[in-house]
Scaffold this motif. Structure first.
Motif, PDB file in Angstrom:
ATOM      1  N   THR A 273     -12.993   7.239   4.882  1.00 24.07           N
ATOM      2  CA  THR A 273     -12.899   6.305   3.745  1.00 24.07           C
ATOM      3  C   THR A 273     -12.564   4.918   4.297  1.00 24.07           C
ATOM      4  O   THR A 273     -12.081   4.813   5.435  1.00 24.07           O
ATOM      5  CB  THR A 273     -11.777   6.745   2.786  1.00 24.07           C
ATOM      6  OG1 THR A 273     -10.576   6.857   3.548  1.00 24.07           O
ATOM      7  CG2 THR A 273     -12.109   8.056   2.114  1.00 24.07           C
ATOM      8  N   PRO A 274     -12.779   3.877   3.510  1.00 21.25           N
ATOM      9  CA  PRO A 274     -12.368   2.544   3.989  1.00 21.25           C
ATOM     10  C   PRO A 274     -10.845   2.476   4.086  1.00 21.25           C
ATOM     11  O   PRO A 274     -10.148   3.060   3.249  1.00 21.25           O
ATOM     12  CB  PRO A 274     -12.869   1.598   2.890  1.00 21.25           C
ATOM     13  CG  PRO A 274     -12.999   2.447   1.671  1.00 21.25           C
ATOM     14  CD  PRO A 274     -13.339   3.831   2.161  1.00 21.25           C
ATOM     15  N   ASP A 275     -10.326   1.799   5.115  1.00 18.70           N
ATOM     16  CA  ASP A 275      -8.875   1.599   5.208  1.00 18.70           C
ATOM     17  C   ASP A 275      -8.530   0.360   4.373  1.00 18.70           C
ATOM     18  O   ASP A 275      -8.713  -0.772   4.822  1.00 18.70           O
ATOM     19  CB  ASP A 275      -8.432   1.426   6.666  1.00 18.70           C
ATOM     20  CG  ASP A 275      -6.913   1.493   6.784  1.00 18.70           C
ATOM     21  OD1 ASP A 275      -6.215   0.918   5.917  1.00 18.70           O
ATOM     22  OD2 ASP A 275      -6.417   2.138   7.732  1.00 18.70           O
ATOM     23  N   ILE A 276      -8.073   0.607   3.169  1.00 15.47           N
ATOM     24  CA  ILE A 276      -7.831  -0.482   2.208  1.00 15.47           C
ATOM     25  C   ILE A 276      -6.767  -1.441   2.751  1.00 15.47           C
ATOM     26  O   ILE A 276      -6.927  -2.662   2.732  1.00 15.47           O
ATOM     27  CB  ILE A 276      -7.361   0.098   0.855  1.00 15.47           C
ATOM     28  CG1 ILE A 276      -8.362   1.141   0.359  1.00 15.47           C
ATOM     29  CG2 ILE A 276      -7.179  -1.006  -0.168  1.00 15.47           C
ATOM     30  CD1 ILE A 276      -7.847   2.005  -0.787  1.00 15.47           C
ATOM     31  N   LEU A 277      -5.687  -0.845   3.266  1.00 15.75           N
ATOM     32  CA  LEU A 277      -4.555  -1.640   3.741  1.00 15.75           C
ATOM     33  C   LEU A 277      -4.976  -2.573   4.877  1.00 15.75           C
ATOM     34  O   LEU A 277      -4.655  -3.771   4.866  1.00 15.75           O
ATOM     35  CB  LEU A 277      -3.453  -0.686   4.211  1.00 15.75           C
ATOM     36  CG  LEU A 277      -2.148  -1.283   4.691  1.00 15.75           C
ATOM     37  CD1 LEU A 277      -1.455  -2.076   3.596  1.00 15.75           C
ATOM     38  CD2 LEU A 277      -1.211  -0.174   5.185  1.00 15.75           C
TER      39      LEU A 277
ATOM     40  N   GLY B 140       0.853  -1.193   0.000  1.00 14.13           N
ATOM     41  CA  GLY B 140       0.000   0.000   0.000  1.00 14.13           C
ATOM     42  C   GLY B 140       0.887   1.242   0.000  1.00 14.13           C
ATOM     43  O   GLY B 140       1.213   1.776   1.054  1.00 14.13           O
TER      44      GLY B 140
ATOM     45  N   ALA C   8       0.023   3.949  -1.766  1.00 11.41           N
ATOM     46  CA  ALA C   8      -0.819   5.114  -2.090  1.00 11.41           C
ATOM     47  C   ALA C   8      -1.047   5.974  -0.856  1.00 11.41           C
ATOM     48  O   ALA C   8      -1.059   5.473   0.270  1.00 11.41           O
ATOM     49  CB  ALA C   8      -2.164   4.643  -2.634  1.00 11.41           C
TER      50      ALA C   8
ATOM     51  N   LYS D 209       0.999   1.686  13.573  1.00  7.96           N
ATOM     52  CA  LYS D 209       0.257   1.238  12.385  1.00  7.96           C
ATOM     53  C   LYS D 209       0.576  -0.216  12.051  1.00  7.96           C
ATOM     54  O   LYS D 209      -0.284  -0.963  11.590  1.00  7.96           O
ATOM     55  CB  LYS D 209       0.588   2.142  11.185  1.00  7.96           C
ATOM     56  CG  LYS D 209      -0.095   3.485  11.287  1.00  7.96           C
ATOM     57  CD  LYS D 209       0.324   4.433  10.197  1.00  7.96           C
ATOM     58  CE  LYS D 209      -0.119   5.840  10.599  1.00  7.96           C
ATOM     59  NZ  LYS D 209       0.294   6.857   9.670  1.00  7.96           N
TER      60      LYS D 209
ATOM     61  N   GLY E 297       2.868  -1.741   4.329  1.00  7.33           N
ATOM     62  CA  GLY E 297       2.259  -0.415   4.333  1.00  7.33           C
ATOM     63  C   GLY E 297       3.312   0.672   4.302  1.00  7.33           C
ATOM     64  O   GLY E 297       4.508   0.415   4.498  1.00  7.33           O
ATOM     65  N   PHE E 298       2.887   1.888   4.055  1.00  2.00           N
ATOM     66  CA  PHE E 298       3.758   3.054   4.116  1.00  2.00           C
ATOM     67  C   PHE E 298       3.207   3.999   5.171  1.00  2.00           C
ATOM     68  O   PHE E 298       2.001   4.036   5.408  1.00  2.00           O
ATOM     69  CB  PHE E 298       3.819   3.775   2.762  1.00  2.00           C
ATOM     70  CG  PHE E 298       4.879   3.227   1.859  1.00  2.00           C
ATOM     71  CD1 PHE E 298       4.699   2.021   1.207  1.00  2.00           C
ATOM     72  CD2 PHE E 298       6.081   3.909   1.679  1.00  2.00           C
ATOM     73  CE1 PHE E 298       5.692   1.498   0.385  1.00  2.00           C
ATOM     74  CE2 PHE E 298       7.078   3.399   0.851  1.00  2.00           C
ATOM     75  CZ  PHE E 298       6.880   2.194   0.209  1.00  2.00           C
TER      76      PHE E 298
ATOM     77  N   LYS F 254      -2.848  -2.186  12.098  1.00  2.00           N
ATOM     78  CA  LYS F 254      -3.344  -2.639  10.783  1.00  2.00           C
ATOM     79  C   LYS F 254      -2.935  -4.085  10.497  1.00  2.00           C
ATOM     80  O   LYS F 254      -3.212  -4.601   9.423  1.00  2.00           O
ATOM     81  CB  LYS F 254      -2.830  -1.702   9.677  1.00  2.00           C
ATOM     82  CG  LYS F 254      -3.270  -0.245   9.836  1.00  2.00           C
ATOM     83  CD  LYS F 254      -3.019   0.554   8.567  1.00  2.00           C
ATOM     84  CE  LYS F 254      -3.215   2.041   8.799  1.00  2.00           C
ATOM     85  NZ  LYS F 254      -3.693   2.753   7.621  1.00  2.00           N
TER      86      LYS F 254
ATOM     87  N   VAL G 231      -3.817   7.389   0.486  1.00  2.00           N
ATOM     88  CA  VAL G 231      -5.274   7.354   0.360  1.00  2.00           C
ATOM     89  C   VAL G 231      -5.876   8.467   1.214  1.00  2.00           C
ATOM     90  O   VAL G 231      -5.478   8.641   2.373  1.00  2.00           O
ATOM     91  CB  VAL G 231      -5.824   5.987   0.837  1.00  2.00           C
ATOM     92  CG1 VAL G 231      -7.313   5.883   0.556  1.00  2.00           C
ATOM     93  CG2 VAL G 231      -5.066   4.845   0.183  1.00  2.00           C
ATOM     94  N   SER G 232      -6.800   9.191   0.663  1.00  2.00           N
ATOM     95  CA  SER G 232      -7.470  10.232   1.452  1.00  2.00           C
ATOM     96  C   SER G 232      -8.204   9.569   2.620  1.00  2.00           C
ATOM     97  O   SER G 232      -8.857   8.543   2.445  1.00  2.00           O
ATOM     98  CB  SER G 232      -8.463  10.978   0.559  1.00  2.00           C
ATOM     99  OG  SER G 232      -9.137  11.934   1.324  1.00  2.00           O
ATOM    100  N   ASP G 233      -8.053  10.117   3.810  1.00  2.00           N
ATOM    101  CA  ASP G 233      -8.704   9.513   4.976  1.00  2.00           C
ATOM    102  C   ASP G 233     -10.179   9.864   5.043  1.00  2.00           C
ATOM    103  O   ASP G 233     -10.963   9.155   5.656  1.00  2.00           O
ATOM    104  CB  ASP G 233      -8.021   9.989   6.264  1.00  2.00           C
ATOM    105  CG  ASP G 233      -6.636   9.381   6.404  1.00  2.00           C
ATOM    106  OD1 ASP G 233      -6.476   8.208   5.997  1.00  2.00           O
ATOM    107  OD2 ASP G 233      -5.730  10.077   6.892  1.00  2.00           O
TER     108      ASP G 233
HETATM  109  O1  C5P Z   1      -3.113   5.437   8.629  1.00  2.00           O
HETATM  110  P1  C5P Z   1      -2.317   6.008   7.521  1.00  2.00           P
HETATM  111  O2  C5P Z   1      -3.147   6.646   6.443  1.00  2.00           O
HETATM  112  O3  C5P Z   1      -1.187   6.895   7.920  1.00  2.00           O
HETATM  113  O4  C5P Z   1      -1.617   4.725   6.902  1.00  2.00           O
HETATM  114  C1  C5P Z   1      -0.863   4.773   5.750  1.00  2.00           C
HETATM  115  C2  C5P Z   1      -0.904   3.437   5.077  1.00  2.00           C
HETATM  116  O5  C5P Z   1      -2.257   2.973   5.027  1.00  2.00           O
HETATM  117  C3  C5P Z   1      -0.451   3.517   3.639  1.00  2.00           C
HETATM  118  O6  C5P Z   1       0.154   2.289   3.317  1.00  2.00           O
HETATM  119  C4  C5P Z   1      -1.755   3.714   2.871  1.00  2.00           C
HETATM  120  O7  C5P Z   1      -1.661   3.227   1.542  1.00  2.00           O
HETATM  121  C5  C5P Z   1      -2.746   2.912   3.697  1.00  2.00           C
HETATM  122  N1  C5P Z   1      -4.116   3.427   3.706  1.00  2.00           N
HETATM  123  C6  C5P Z   1      -5.127   2.741   3.047  1.00  2.00           C
HETATM  124  N2  C5P Z   1      -6.412   3.196   3.101  1.00  2.00           N
HETATM  125  C7  C5P Z   1      -6.720   4.334   3.766  1.00  2.00           C
HETATM  126  C8  C5P Z   1      -5.705   5.045   4.435  1.00  2.00           C
HETATM  127  C9  C5P Z   1      -4.405   4.566   4.383  1.00  2.00           C
HETATM  128  O8  C5P Z   1      -4.852   1.711   2.431  1.00  2.00           O
HETATM  129  N3  C5P Z   1      -7.974   4.762   3.786  1.00  2.00           N
END
Ligand code: C5P
Length: 400
Positions: A305-309, A272, A274, A339, A324-325, A343, A276-278
């Motif tokens: 937003t959904p936490d994809i990771l 992950g 990206a 994290k 993750g990043f 996660k 991603v917008s929270d």
């Molecule tokens: O919690 P945070 O946004 O800092 O975590 C960053 C990591 O979580 C990244 O690897 C990012 O791609 C992933 N992420 C995600 N979905 C989200 C928010 C973050 O996959 N909604």
């Protein structure tokens, strides 16, 4: 030893190769392509090899002393350094339209090919198919190495180091493997990588986004494909070219990114990368929102937003590694380790943003990788170089 020099800037390194081969006791006859002579003169090679250099198929004086067929028979070993994309293609095609290609076609001697070229040319499927063909026919391929290239870019394309070429000629088993095949651990492994920002639309003309350039995720995708992985790159809105051999799926919003990632699973590894917008607007206005003379401010209602990771990491079944990043402005280690645990990740790559020499929009990055019982620092380097080093770590963690 018949040393065939191709027309690339690395031709100057072949001068050093002549010297080292002679130090090692070899008798070195040099043949140059026309392109090679644009970079280095035959006289330089003659001075170092102690033998007249062959430059043309149509040189009647040279043909009288030792014809090209005799020279092809004379060689115990042929080494091509640097081997350009064009020369590799002509060898793969069995051409005999200049001295070097004719010598190679006419000789039964073992062949060592040392490629050097721009990394896009090296990673192009045409070049990869050609080099694979040469390998299948028994050629030894030494290099190229990953690193800065003459044109200012960085990637796999540098001529292997001269001592490594000499060592590979002395002991073929010690050959430096070429970059794409160097990490056989990732060969055939399916990787899904998310990259870039997401844009959350407010209305038809405005969005909430972030400053991610996508460069890190694209560099990882490129490096993984070069190592033989099967790569799906789910890309947010960025203008970067698709790396060779990578399947790219373009998305805009976090919701679209989630859907594309889930559709791309199952996979062996998820990265992950990206940003991603929270949050996303609760309602998207179908028409452009208009300012009014009466109001001095406005409030937006946002929802998570959904936490994809985290969702991918919960699918413990098929995935072997979830990476993750974490982009942080402060307390990097604490937040990153938090994290990693929350996660349920196998590995997290953290970097400080908002400082010079790395992070968002930059070509360089410094990072620290954390896993349950370890961590590793990566000094500031190009994102392409960092991608290579991170993939080495990811390969190691696959076996952990
Ligand atoms: O919690 P945070 O946004 O800092 O975590 C960053 C990591 O979580 C990244 O690897 C990012 O791609 C992933 N992420 C995600 N979905 C989200 C928010 C973050 O996959 N909604």
């Amino acid at each position: 030893m018949l040393l065939c020099v191709g027309g690339g800037i690395a031709a100057y390194k072949a001068l050093e190769l002549v010297r080292r081969l002679r130090d090692a006791g070899a008798r070195v006859q040099v043949a140059m392509t026309e392109g090679a002579q644009q970079f280095v003169t035959p006289l330089s090679f003659q001075a170092l090899s102690g033998l007249p250099v062959r430059t043309s198929l149509w040189d009647s004086a040279a043909e009288q002393s030792m014809g090209h067929i005799e020279l092809a028979r004379w060689a115990d070993h042929i080494v091509i350094a640097p081997a350009t994309a064009d020369l590799i293609a002509r060898l793969a095609g069995g051409h005999a339209d200049d001295l070097v290609s004719t010598l190679c076609l006419a000789s039964a001697a073992p062949l060592t090919v040392c490629p050097a070229m721009n990394h896009h040319m090296w990673l192009h499927p045409a070049t990869q198919a050609n080099i694979d063909l040469l390998r299948q026919r028994g050629a030894q391929v030494v290099g190229p190495e990953d690193g800065p290239l003459a044109e200012g870019e960085s990637g796999p394309g540098r001529l292997a180091q001269v001592p490594q070429i000499v060592a590979a000629l002395a002991h073929p088993d010690s050959a430096v493997p070429s970059v794409p095949s160097s990490d056989s651990r990732l060969r055939g492994v399916r990787l899904v990588i998310s990259a870039g920002p997401t844009y959350e639309d407010l209305d038809p003309v405005r969005y909430i986004g972030n400053r991610s350039s996508g460069k890190m995720g694209f560099a990882l995708a490129q490096a993984a494909a070069a190592r033989g992985a099967q790569v799906v790159l789910v890309a947010g809105p960025v203008q970067l070219p698709t790396p060779a051999g990578v399947e790219r799926i373009n998305v805009r919003s976090a919701a679209q990114m989630r859907q594309a990632v889930m559709d791309a699973l199952p996979a062996d590894i998820y990265i992950g990368a990206a940003a991603v917008s929270d949050y996303t607007p609760k309602v998207v206005c179908p028409q452009k929102m208009k300012k009014t003379a009466q109001t001095t401010g406005m409030s937006l209602e946002l929802v998570r937003t959904p936490d994809i990771l985290a969702e991918v990491a919960q699918q413990t079944g098929a995935l072997k590694l979830v990476v993750g990043f974490a982009a942080e402005t402060h307390d990097v280690a604490t937040y990153a380790r938090g994290k990693l645990v929350n996660k349920r990740l196998d590995l997290i790559i953290a970097n400080r943003v908002g400082v010079a020499g790395g992070g968002f929009e930059s070509d360089d990055n410094a990072a620290t990788a954390y896993w349950a019982d370890g961590e590793r620092e990566f000094a500031s380097m190009s994102k392409a170089q960092l991608a290579g080093q991170l993939l080495d770590l990811i390969s190691q963690r696959l076996d952990a």
